[in-house]
Design a protein around this motif. Sequence first.
Motif, PDB file in Angstrom:
ATOM      1  N   GLU A   1       4.184  -7.977   5.162  1.00 43.30           N
ATOM      2  CA  GLU A   1       4.578  -9.231   5.776  1.00 43.30           C
ATOM      3  C   GLU A   1       6.079  -9.465   5.611  1.00 43.30           C
TER       4      GLU A   1
ATOM      5  N   PRO B   1       0.975 -13.381   8.663  1.00 44.42           N
ATOM      6  CA  PRO B   1       0.747 -11.995   9.080  1.00 44.42           C
ATOM      7  C   PRO B   1       1.641 -11.582  10.239  1.00 44.42           C
ATOM      8  N   ARG B   2       1.860 -10.284  10.370  1.00 41.84           N
ATOM      9  CA  ARG B   2       2.767  -9.781  11.406  1.00 41.84           C
ATOM     10  C   ARG B   2       2.230 -10.014  12.821  1.00 41.84           C
TER      11      ARG B   2
ATOM     12  N   THR C   1       2.618  -2.483   7.377  1.00 50.02           N
ATOM     13  CA  THR C   1       2.031  -3.786   7.678  1.00 50.02           C
ATOM     14  C   THR C   1       2.511  -4.867   6.710  1.00 50.02           C
TER      15      THR C   1
END
Length: 310
Positions: free
Chosen positions: A148, A154-155, A146
């Motif tokens: 970045e 954020p993804r 997760t």
Amino acid sequence: MGSKAKAYISMAIAMTTVGSSFVVSKWILEVFPIYLASGIRYGIAAVLLFILLYFTERPFPKFTKHDFLILCLLSLTGVCGFSILLLYGLQYTTATESGIITSTSPMVICLISFLFLKEKMSRRQWSGVLLAVCGIAAIHLLTGDTQEIVPGIPRWVGTLLIFGAVIGEALFTIFGKVLSKKMSPLCIATFATIIGFLMFLPFSIYEAISFNFSQPTILEWMYIVYYAVIVTVIGFVLWYYGVSKVPVSTSAVFTGIIAVSSLILSYIFLKEQFQWGHLIGIVCVLIGIFITTRQEKENLKQAHSSELKA
């Protein structure tokens, strides 16, 4: 080789080129701005496709205002919309994850064709689609990275943008299927590309004014040439050839190849991490494609048998 087998091979090659575009796009974005890169790509592709169409299909087919409207919608959603959302999304997520998200196209295409084109699907075909989607979900859920890509963003922002590209890809296939009743695959690809280029042109000119064209190397220019010739010209023609020969549900499942090809190519060329979740997902996607194409072969045999009895 039968027409169905040629259609399967054509669609598989076309979706493999789309998977490769995730890797190439990552390299392109390191040097070129989004709209300029897209404008150059579609400009090159439009010229090549028009020359090919001119020498192979004269006189050009006549189409109505309704056909032209569908062509414009195809270009807006599947050419411009897909390219813009994909390239922006790639800035906030990995090429691997982008390929995974984009390959939810089977579900989206089948739902659109089921709801609006009234195309019937058997249980086995639905199973094939669901397997492809489950494979994509497995790839996504069983890999827990997760981190970045761009600090502070954020993804999930990239995920939403790429999913927007999925909708564009789905409409690209649906509109192409509608037009395939009146136009050849080459004709659809040519006019869709020309219209897409004209849509990008004003934004491309704006970015070109401040761009240093001496900055990119020959190799970096070749990335755009590859995108134009292989992904756009060859990919578009092969895809619409396949779409014209098979039901939408079958072509939908073949979009699952995007996930497979983008995963493998991202692993090889971008050195992105390959995990067991990827392997599970790839297997599910391939089984889904096998089930769906097998069902279609059985449908053809039954239809042929009924004709003989009649």
